[in-house]
Design a protein around this motif. Structure first.
Motif, PDB file in Angstrom:
ATOM      1  N   UNK A   1      20.487  36.005 -12.072  1.00  8.08           N
ATOM      2  CA  UNK A   1      19.693  34.587 -11.859  1.00  8.08           C
ATOM      3  C   UNK A   1      20.402  33.964 -10.512  1.00  8.08           C
ATOM      4  N   UNK A   2      21.865  34.100 -10.815  1.00 12.12           N
ATOM      5  CA  UNK A   2      22.555  33.295  -9.703  1.00 12.12           C
ATOM      6  C   UNK A   2      22.039  33.827  -8.297  1.00 12.12           C
TER       7      UNK A   2
ATOM      8  N   UNK B   1      19.648  35.473  -7.400  1.00 12.42           N
ATOM      9  CA  UNK B   1      18.062  35.272  -7.153  1.00 12.42           C
ATOM     10  C   UNK B   1      18.068  33.931  -6.680  1.00 12.42           C
ATOM     11  N   UNK B   2      18.829  32.946  -7.114  1.00  9.33           N
ATOM     12  CA  UNK B   2      18.787  31.525  -6.576  1.00  9.33           C
ATOM     13  C   UNK B   2      19.452  31.348  -5.162  1.00  9.33           C
ATOM     14  N   UNK B   3      20.484  32.176  -4.901  1.00 10.64           N
ATOM     15  CA  UNK B   3      21.480  31.867  -3.859  1.00 10.64           C
ATOM     16  C   UNK B   3      20.613  32.591  -2.448  1.00 10.64           C
TER      17      UNK B   3
ATOM     18  N   UNK C   1      18.172  33.880  -1.429  1.00 10.13           N
ATOM     19  CA  UNK C   1      16.852  33.563  -0.585  1.00 10.13           C
ATOM     20  C   UNK C   1      17.260  32.490   0.477  1.00 10.13           C
ATOM     21  N   UNK C   2      18.328  31.770   0.079  1.00 12.97           N
ATOM     22  CA  UNK C   2      18.696  30.627   1.136  1.00 12.97           C
ATOM     23  C   UNK C   2      19.112  31.266   2.397  1.00 12.97           C
ATOM     24  N   UNK C   3      19.671  32.436   2.153  1.00 11.65           N
ATOM     25  CA  UNK C   3      20.376  33.050   3.435  1.00 11.65           C
ATOM     26  C   UNK C   3      19.413  34.272   4.088  1.00 11.65           C
TER      27      UNK C   3
ATOM     28  N   UNK D   1      15.669  35.261   3.624  1.00 11.30           N
ATOM     29  CA  UNK D   1      14.380  34.561   2.838  1.00 11.30           C
ATOM     30  C   UNK D   1      13.592  35.550   2.393  1.00 11.30           C
TER      31      UNK D   1
ATOM     32  N   UNK E   1      13.013  36.650  -1.674  1.00 10.60           N
ATOM     33  CA  UNK E   1      12.023  35.876  -2.368  1.00 10.60           C
ATOM     34  C   UNK E   1      11.040  37.065  -3.091  1.00 10.60           C
ATOM     35  N   UNK E   2      11.023  38.149  -2.493  1.00 12.14           N
ATOM     36  CA  UNK E   2       9.966  39.038  -2.734  1.00 12.14           C
ATOM     37  C   UNK E   2      10.489  40.129  -4.170  1.00 12.14           C
TER      38      UNK E   2
ATOM     39  N   UNK F   1      15.620  31.218 -15.888  1.00 16.67           N
ATOM     40  CA  UNK F   1      14.796  31.405 -14.642  1.00 16.67           C
ATOM     41  C   UNK F   1      13.952  30.073 -14.496  1.00 16.67           C
TER      42      UNK F   1
ATOM     43  N   UNK G   1      15.526  26.758 -13.562  1.00 13.35           N
ATOM     44  CA  UNK G   1      15.781  26.435 -12.509  1.00 13.35           C
ATOM     45  C   UNK G   1      14.770  25.822 -11.430  1.00 13.35           C
ATOM     46  N   UNK G   2      13.534  26.252 -11.626  1.00  5.24           N
ATOM     47  CA  UNK G   2      12.494  25.699 -11.167  1.00  5.24           C
ATOM     48  C   UNK G   2      11.694  24.412 -11.490  1.00  5.24           C
TER      49      UNK G   2
ATOM     50  N   UNK H   1      24.776  27.833 -13.581  1.00  5.27           N
ATOM     51  CA  UNK H   1      24.557  28.528 -12.238  1.00  5.27           C
ATOM     52  C   UNK H   1      24.969  27.849 -11.220  1.00  5.27           C
TER      53      UNK H   1
ATOM     54  N   UNK I   1      18.699  27.898  -4.307  1.00  2.31           N
ATOM     55  CA  UNK I   1      17.273  27.628  -4.397  1.00  2.31           C
ATOM     56  C   UNK I   1      16.520  27.768  -5.816  1.00  2.31           C
ATOM     57  N   UNK I   2      15.272  27.690  -6.280  1.00  2.00           N
ATOM     58  CA  UNK I   2      14.910  28.111  -7.500  1.00  2.00           C
ATOM     59  C   UNK I   2      14.695  29.541  -7.599  1.00  2.00           C
ATOM     60  N   UNK I   3      14.809  30.131  -6.700  1.00  4.39           N
ATOM     61  CA  UNK I   3      14.553  31.529  -6.631  1.00  4.39           C
ATOM     62  C   UNK I   3      12.931  31.870  -6.859  1.00  4.39           C
TER      63      UNK I   3
ATOM     64  N   UNK J   1       7.773  28.017  -6.631  1.00  6.57           N
ATOM     65  CA  UNK J   1       8.630  26.837  -6.723  1.00  6.57           C
ATOM     66  C   UNK J   1       9.435  26.504  -5.568  1.00  6.57           C
TER      67      UNK J   1
ATOM     68  N   UNK K   1      18.562  23.262  -4.447  1.00  6.07           N
ATOM     69  CA  UNK K   1      19.451  22.370  -5.132  1.00  6.07           C
ATOM     70  C   UNK K   1      20.658  21.929  -4.012  1.00  6.07           C
TER      71      UNK K   1
END
Lengths: 172, 422
Positions: A29-30, A32-34, A36-38, A40, A43-44, A76, A79-80, B48, B128-130, B134, B138
């Protein structure tokens, strides 16, 4: 590459240690969240989904599968900014399905894992789409090419993830 | 019992799904602000985000060490370039400052109220929300830093989104390309207002612009201030495509000015002030001073100039520009091209310019005309540029500005390459 049918006696059931059970989904999960910032394009991918499938097929216990799927999905969701339950329901279904199918199929095979991941990715997306659109009222567009392409990408990553999970799973 | 045992897994599945659907339905139906899922979210974010914070901190620190202590190649050249840039921008600031002052005077006339960003807080994007559905990120600032829901989040390039949820040391920012976001926006030139929304595919569309309007591609989109979150006039993006939409509205696709897929640092607008615009005399004086430094000063007034002043003429440096005769001043002090419009008096210039205005602002001629407009009762200008009128003398006496300021008037300061030949 063929998915082979195995009898109940041949099925091996694995388990994961408690730290692995907690940390692997958290790390998934971490990432997956982190990531996509670097990057993009990431996200798929749905890394938590791959972990759910990996855990479920290794444990081969539908109850454990649905609980694991539900919890990872809810984590998951949390976090949204969308209501909690969208990923939870989708991953519960996938966890249950993957572990049920894991009893009947030889999921040690790379080809089987690849196809299984594509199948469950599409199932996950269909369930998510139906709930998001029908129950939550989100505007969503369904695109088969996009879903199939994402499914293949996830399956490729899934093969690698399952190989990593193989290293931490323990025979019961 | 056999049936229950046989279908136990299925029954549990149905039960778990039912519970989750029920929970989802409750969340969707709920319209109040209180969140029943707050605790779950706090736990998840608490599990997280510390990892994300640690990773971002490590990444930033190592990058800073590398860039600030080791990789200093080209720093001297960059320094020179930046100094030159500052020089250019100082001159540009003079021009912009005068324009701004002019705008403020007009706004004051109209009792115009506007919002100003008075305080911002820099924050780092840590995650991000991942999820593609969405579009949110963050940041590493939260309740303990004074962040509150509905605060605007911007970058130097343009707006980013708004704070949606606040946790102890983090906050969730809803990006403008999310389908649930909405921003009041206005087209820069067409002045058409609409609502900016995201689409499921991550595009940004300007909605509610009537289809009989003409919107060219490339036009800038700014915040309108109508949403009560973003102050008016912030850059949103640029129109990239316009097409006929369904019903009565246009489909206007907007490319956000801020790169929403590569956010690293953002500014949270923690305080905005709404106040009536007032002419900023201090700002003007500073701008003038900057320009004055680049112009030659007027020689000090001779001792005998005042004594020997002939009625009808004015000694240079002792008068306000509104009364200076061009024939007396131009040859010794300023170029005819710059002084002429000031000294001869425009038709709109009042005969008796308020001395206080000229003294306090030290404004150039162009703005002097505006300040007289802002004074009710000043009347329309009738000055004919008569040398050394009685009012001119009075103005000269009232003026406390030094000589330099009195003869500074410039219609428009020129960019660096177009400076006065002095």
């Amino acid at each position: 590459m063929a998915i082979t049918y195995t009898s109940g006696e041949q099925v091996e059931v694995y388990r994961f240690s408690l730290p692995a059970t907690i940390l692997i989904p958290l790390i998934a999960v971490f990432i997956q969240a982190w990531l996509p910032l670097r990057f993009h394009f990431f996200t798929i991918f749905d890394l938590p989904l791959l972990v759910v499938i990996g855990f479920a097929t290794a444990r081969r216990n539908p109850l454990a599968g649905l609980v694991t799927g539900g919890l990872i999905g809810i984590l998951q969701d949390a976090l949204t900014h969308q209501p909690i339950g969208l990923y939870g329901i989708s991953k519960t279904v996938v966890g249950f399905g993957a572990s049920s199918l894991g009893i009947k199929l030889d999921v040690e095979n790379i080809g089987a894992r690849f196809l299984l991941t594509i199948f469950f990715y599409v199932v996950h997306e269909v369930v998510y789409f139906m709930i998001a659109r029908g129950l939550v009222g989100l505007r969503m567009a369904w695109s088969w090419p996009h879903e199939l392409l994402s499914g293949v990408a996830n399956a490729l990553l899934g093969v690698l993830v399952f190989m990593l999970l193989d290293r931490v799973k323990q025979r019961t | 019992m056999d049936v229950l045992g046989r279908y136990r897994n299925l029954i549990v599945l149905v039960g778990v799904l039912f519970a989750q659907v029920l929970g989802l339905a409750v969340q969707v139906r709920r319209t109040t602000d209180s969140e029943p899922t707050r605790l779950i979210r706090v736990w998840a974010v608490g599990a997280v985000t510390p990892l994300e914070k640690a990773l971002v901190w490590t990444q930033t620190s190592s990058r800073n060490i590398w860039h600030n202590y080791f990789y200093l190649r080209g720093v001297r050249a960059e320094n020179r370039s930046l100094k030159a840039q500052i020089e250019r921008m100082s001159l540009e600031q003079v021009r912009i400052s005068q324009d701004a002052d002019q705008a403020r005077r007009l706004q004051a006339l109209l009792a115009f109220k506007e919002q100003f960003i008075s305080q911002t807080m820099a924050a780092q994007v840590i995650g991000s929300s991942g999820s593609e559905l969405s579009r949110s990120v963050y940041i590493d600032k939260g309740e303990s830093d004074g962040i509150k829901p509905d605060m605007a989040v911007i970058t130097a390039d343009g707006i980013v989104g708004k704070v949606l949820r606040v946790y102890g040391s983090t906050a969730l920012v809803l990006l403008i390309d999310d389908q649930t976001s909405g921003v009041g926006a206005i087209l820069d030139k067409a002045r058409l207002q609409g609502i900016l929304r995201g689409t499921p595919s991550g595009e940004v569309m300007l909605e509610k612009v009537m289809s009989d309007e003409t919107v060219p591609a490339g036009e800038l989109v700014l915040t309108s201030g109508g949403d009560g979150i973003f102050p008016k006039g912030l850059l949103v993006g640029r129109v990239t495509k316009v097409s006929q939409g369904s019903e009565l509205f246009l489909n206007i696709r907007v490319r956000p000015a801020a790169d929403l897929s590569r956010l690293e640092e953002v500014l949270v607008v923690t305080k905005t002030d709404e106040r009536q615009a007032e002419p900023d005399h201090a700002g003007t004086a500073r701008a003038i001073d900057i320009l004055a430094e680049r112009l030659p000063t007027v020689p000090p007034k001779p001792e005998n100039a005042e004594k020997g002043a002939v009625p009808g003429t004015v000694a240079p440096g002792a008068v306000s520009p509104t009364t200076v005769a061009p024939t007396k001043v131009a040859p010794t002090n300023v170029a005819p091209t710059t002084v002429a419009p000031t000294t001869t008096g425009s038709p709109t210039k009042p005969k008796a310019a308020p001395p206080a205005a000229s003294a306090s602002s030290g404004a150039p001629a162009a703005r002097k005309t505006e300040s007289s407009v802002s004074s009710p009762g000043a009347g329309s200008g009738t000055s004919t540029g008569t040398p050394a009128s009685a009012t001119g003398t009075a103005a000269a006496k009232a003026s406390t500005k030094p000589v330099k300021a009195a003869v500074q008037p410039q219609p428009k300061p020129q960019p660096a390459g177009q400076d006065s030949p002095h």
